[in-house]
Design an enzyme around this catalytic site. Structure first.
Site, short mmCIF file in Angstrom:
data_model
loop_
_atom_site.label_atom_id
_atom_site.label_comp_id
_atom_site.label_asym_id
_atom_site.label_seq_id
_atom_site.Cartn_x
_atom_site.Cartn_y
_atom_site.Cartn_z
N HIS A 162 0.82 -1.22 0.00
CA HIS A 162 0.00 0.00 0.00
C HIS A 162 0.85 1.27 0.00
O HIS A 162 0.37 2.33 -0.34
CB HIS A 162 -0.91 0.01 1.23
CG HIS A 162 -2.00 -1.01 1.15
ND1 HIS A 162 -3.31 -0.70 0.88
CD2 HIS A 162 -1.97 -2.36 1.27
CE1 HIS A 162 -4.04 -1.80 0.85
NE2 HIS A 162 -3.25 -2.82 1.09
N ASP A 370 3.29 9.68 -0.43
CA ASP A 370 2.16 8.87 0.02
C ASP A 370 1.91 7.78 -1.01
O ASP A 370 1.96 8.06 -2.22
CB ASP A 370 0.91 9.77 0.14
CG ASP A 370 -0.05 9.30 1.23
OD1 ASP A 370 -0.09 8.09 1.48
OD2 ASP A 370 -0.74 10.15 1.81
P1 ADP Z 1 -3.04 6.50 5.44
O1 ADP Z 1 -3.35 5.12 4.96
O2 ADP Z 1 -1.61 6.85 5.37
O3 ADP Z 1 -3.60 6.79 6.77
P2 ADP Z 1 -5.05 7.55 3.52
O4 ADP Z 1 -5.38 8.96 3.17
O5 ADP Z 1 -4.89 6.65 2.36
O6 ADP Z 1 -3.76 7.57 4.45
O7 ADP Z 1 -6.20 6.94 4.41
C1 ADP Z 1 -6.63 7.57 5.56
C2 ADP Z 1 -8.00 7.01 5.92
O8 ADP Z 1 -8.25 7.32 7.28
C3 ADP Z 1 -9.12 7.64 5.09
O9 ADP Z 1 -10.07 6.66 4.77
C4 ADP Z 1 -9.69 8.69 6.05
O10 ADP Z 1 -11.07 8.92 5.87
C5 ADP Z 1 -9.43 8.07 7.40
N1 ADP Z 1 -9.23 9.12 8.41
C6 ADP Z 1 -8.33 10.11 8.39
N2 ADP Z 1 -8.46 10.91 9.46
C7 ADP Z 1 -9.48 10.42 10.16
C8 ADP Z 1 -10.12 10.80 11.38
N3 ADP Z 1 -9.75 11.88 12.09
N4 ADP Z 1 -11.13 10.04 11.82
C9 ADP Z 1 -11.53 8.95 11.13
N5 ADP Z 1 -10.97 8.54 9.98
C10 ADP Z 1 -9.96 9.26 9.50
O1 F6P Z 2 -1.12 2.34 4.34
C1 F6P Z 2 -0.19 2.43 5.32
C2 F6P Z 2 -0.65 2.02 6.71
O2 F6P Z 2 0.38 1.53 7.47
C3 F6P Z 2 -1.73 1.02 6.66
O3 F6P Z 2 -1.24 -0.29 6.76
C4 F6P Z 2 -2.63 1.44 7.78
O4 F6P Z 2 -3.96 1.37 7.34
C5 F6P Z 2 -2.35 2.91 8.00
O5 F6P Z 2 -1.14 3.17 7.40
C6 F6P Z 2 -2.44 3.29 9.46
O6 F6P Z 2 -1.33 2.87 10.19
P1 F6P Z 2 -1.33 2.09 11.57
O7 F6P Z 2 -1.96 0.77 11.33
O8 F6P Z 2 0.11 2.01 11.94
O9 F6P Z 2 -2.13 2.90 12.53
#
Ligand code: ADP
Ligand code: F6P
Length: 472
Positions: A162, A370
Site C-alpha cells: 500500500h 504517500d
Molecule cells: P493513510 O493510509 O496513510 O492513513 P489515507 O489517506 O490513504 O492515508 O487513508 C486515511 C484514511 O483514514 C481515510 O479513509 C480517512 O477517511 C481516514 N481518516 C483520516 N483521518 C481520520 C479521522 N480523524 N477520523 C476517522 N478517519 C480518519
Molecule cells: O497504508 C499504510 C498504513 O500503514 C496502513 O497499513 C494502515 O492502514 C495505516 O497506514 C495506518 O497505520 P497504523 O496501522 O500504523 O495505525
C-alpha cells in the site's frame, strides 16, 4: 477454526478499542487507508482476516464481523516494540517514504520482525483451505509470502504494497535487503500503487538476486512472479450516499454557520504523520496570512490530525511541533471568536468526514510522499454538486489518477502558497470541469474495481473475482 478459500493477511484487524471493549460485533474502522479499503469490499464476502488485534488483548474471543471471520494474532509488548514500532515503522516506513525522516536501523528489531512474520504465515496457513487464495498486505508483512509458500505450496499467494516502494538507491541502504526482497517474491503476484514501484522492484531483483526481471514479471528459483500497478480506491457509493443523507446535509449547514457563512474554508484531514506534510502546509498558511494574501476575516483552515503511532519517537516530536505552530499562528493572526486554524486531534465518523468534505471549498492534501492517499478520493466522491477544489501533492499516488487537481510540490513552500491562492481564486467553471472529470474517474475506478482487477490478475481466470465480488 474453519478454513476459507479467501484469506486476507494484514497487520491490523479492522477493529478499534471501543468495538472490542463492549464486544459489539460491527465494523469500526481504524483510521488508515488499508483497513478502510478492505473494509469496503469484504463486508459481504466469506473470507478470513488474519491480523493483530491491536492492544485490546481479546484474541481468543473475537466474533466474526458480518461474513468475515477474524483470526487474531497476539503480540507481546516486546513484539509490538520490535516489529510494529521498530522495524516496520521506524525502519521501513521512513525509508519507503523517500527517507523524509531518517530511518532508524536497530539490529535487534530484525529477529522480532522475522518471527512475527513467521507467526502471521503460520496463522494464514492454518485458516486457508486447499488451493485457497491468500492476499498478504503491506510492508509489515513483507516476509510472509515466502514463508507461506514454504508451509503451503498449494496456495495462490498475492502480495499488495500500500505504501511506496523505493528506488534502488534507497532500498540498498536496508540491512537485510536480500531477505526482504526474497520474502515478497514468494508471492505469485506482487501489486503496487504505481508502475514506478514495479520498475524499482525489477531493478532490485536483477541487481541483488541476479533474477531475470522486467517491469511485469520476475523469474526466480524457477518460478515467475508477476508484478504490476493496481491503484487502490474507495467505496465511492458509500461516500456518495453519505453526502446526500439528511443528517449529513444538516451537519454541513451547521459547520458552514459555525465557521462563518461568508468564509472560504480550507480543510486537511490526515493521520498525524510526518509524511503528510502538515508542517510545510502550516508554514505556507502562516506566510500567506503574514503577507496579507489571506485574512482571517475571510478564510479559515480546518486541520484534522488524528493521533497515530504515538509510541514511535519521531511521531511524538511531530505532534508537539505541529501543536506549537498552530498555537503560534492562532496567537498571532486569530481574533476573539475567530481563529485562523481549527485544529482537531480526534477520530471522526464517516458521516462527520462526509460533512467536512462538503464544507471544504479547498481540500488541501499535500503529503511529502504517500502510497495513494484515499482522503483525496473521498473528497472528490463527496462533492455531489461538482464544486470544490482539490490541491494535491505530486508525491501522492493519487496524483497519477487525479490529474485535474491543482497539483503541487509540497516541498516548495512558495509553490504551495501560489497553488493555494490559485485554487481559492479559480472560476466556478474551471472548478466544475476539473471536479467532474475527477468524479468520473473515481466512479469508474472504485474499490471493487481494484479488488476485481487484482484478483483477476492473481488467478488469471477471473473466477476468484467473480466468486467473491460478483460480476462488474
Ligand atoms: P493513510 O493510509 O496513510 O492513513 P489515507 O489517506 O490513504 O492515508 O487513508 C486515511 C484514511 O483514514 C481515510 O479513509 C480517512 O477517511 C481516514 N481518516 C483520516 N483521518 C481520520 C479521522 N480523524 N477520523 C476517522 N478517519 C480518519
Ligand atoms: O497504508 C499504510 C498504513 O500503514 C496502513 O497499513 C494502515 O492502514 C495505516 O497506514 C495506518 O497505520 P497504523 O496501522 O500504523 O495505525
Amino acid at each position: 477454526m474453519r478454513q476459507s478459500s479467501l484469506v486476507v493477511v494484514a497487520n491490523r484487524l479492522p477493529l478499534d478499542d471501543s468495538a472490542a471493549r463492549d464486544g459489539a460485533c460491527e465494523w469500526r474502522r481504524s483510521p488508515g487507508g488499508l483497513s478502510g479499503a478492505l473494509h469496503a469490499i469484504l463486508q459481504q464476502t466469506p473470507a478470513t482476516w488474519v491480523g493483530w488485534d491491536g492492544e485490546i488483548g481479546l484474541s481468543s474471543r473475537l466474533p466474526a464481523i458480518g461474513s468475515v471471520r477474524l483470526r487474531p494474532v497476539a503480540l507481546t509488548a516486546d513484539e509490538q516494540a520490535g516489529y510494529y514500532e521498530g522495524f516496520a515503522n521506524s525502519t521501513l516506513w521512513p525509508l519507503y517514504h523517500d527517507a523524509v525522516q531518517q530511518p532508524v536501523f536497530q539490529r535487534e528489531w530484525w529477529e522480532t520482525y522475522r518471527s512475527v512474520n513467521q507467526r502471521f504465515a503460520e496463522a494464514a496457513a492454518e485458516v486457508a483451505g486447499k488451493h485457497a487464495a491468500v492476499w498478504v498486505q503491506d510492508y509489515h508483512l513483507q516476509l510472509v509470502p515466502r514463508m507461506l509458500r514454504e508451509l503451503r505450496p498449494d496456495l495462490l499467494i498475492g502480495f499488495f504494497m500500500h505504501v511506496p516502494f523505493p528506488p534502488p538507491e534507497l532500498f540498498m541502504q536496508l540491512p537485510r535487503r536480500v531477505e526482504l526482497l526474497r520474502g515478497m517474491l514468494g508471492a505469485d503476484l506482487v501489486g503496487f500503487q504505481r508502475e514506478q514501484a514495479a520498475h524499482n522492484l525489477a531493478q532490485l531483483a536483477q541487481k541483488l538476486l541476479g533474477a531475470d526481471a522486467t517491469d511485469d514479471a520476475i523469474t526466480i528459483d524457477g518460478r515467475t512472479v508477476r508484478t504490476g500497478a493496481f491503484p487502490v480506491s474507495i467505496d465511492v457509493g458509500e461516500m456518495r450516499a453519505l453526502a446526500t443523507r439528511p443528517d449529513v446535509v444538516a451537519q454541513v449547514a451547521q459547520l458552514r454557520h459555525d465557521l462563518g457563512k461568508s468564509k472560504r474554508v480550507l480543510v486537511s484531514v490526515d493521520r498525524l504523520d510526518y509524511t503528510k506534510g502538515i508542517e510545510h502546509r502550516l508554514t505556507a498558511y502562516r506566510e500567506l496570512l503574514r503577507d496579507g494574501d489571506l485574512k482571517v476575516g475571510d478564510t479559515v483552515l480546518v486541520q484534522v490530525a488524528v493521533p497515530s503511532r504515538e509510541r514511535v519517537e519521531s511521531y511524538r516530536g511531530l505532534r508537539d511541533r505541529i501543536e506549537g505552530e498552530v498555537g503560534r499562528i492562532n496567537g498571532e493572526y486569530g481574533r476573539v471568536g475567530e481563529p485562523a486554524i481549527h485544529y482537531l486531534n480526534q477520530p471522526f465518523s464517516r458521516a462527520q468526514l462526509a460533512a467536512l468534505y462538503q464544507t471544504a471549498d479547498v481540500m488541501v492534501v499535500t503529503p511529502l510522499r504517500d502510497g495513494m492517499n484515499l482522503v483525496a478520493k473521498e473528497y472528490v466522491a463527496a462533492r455531489e454538486d461538482g464544486t470544490g477544489a482539490l490541491v494535491l501533492s505530486e508525491f501522492a499516488g493519487a496524483a497519477a489518477e487525479l490529474s485535474q487537481a491543482f497539483l503541487v510540490n509540497p516541498h516548495d513552500v512558495d509553490d504551495l502558497k501560489q497553488t493555494l491562492l490559485r485554487a481559492l481564486d479559480a472560476s466556478p467553471e474551471d472548478l466544475s470541469t476539473r471536479m467532474n472529470a475527477m468524479r468520473q474517474h473515481i466512479a469508474e475506478h472504485d474499490i471493487l474495481a481494484w479488488a476485481r482487477a487484482y484478483l483477476t490478475e492473481l488467478d488469471h481466470t477471473g473466477r476468484l473475482a467473480r466468486r467473491f465480488f460478483g460480476r462488474p
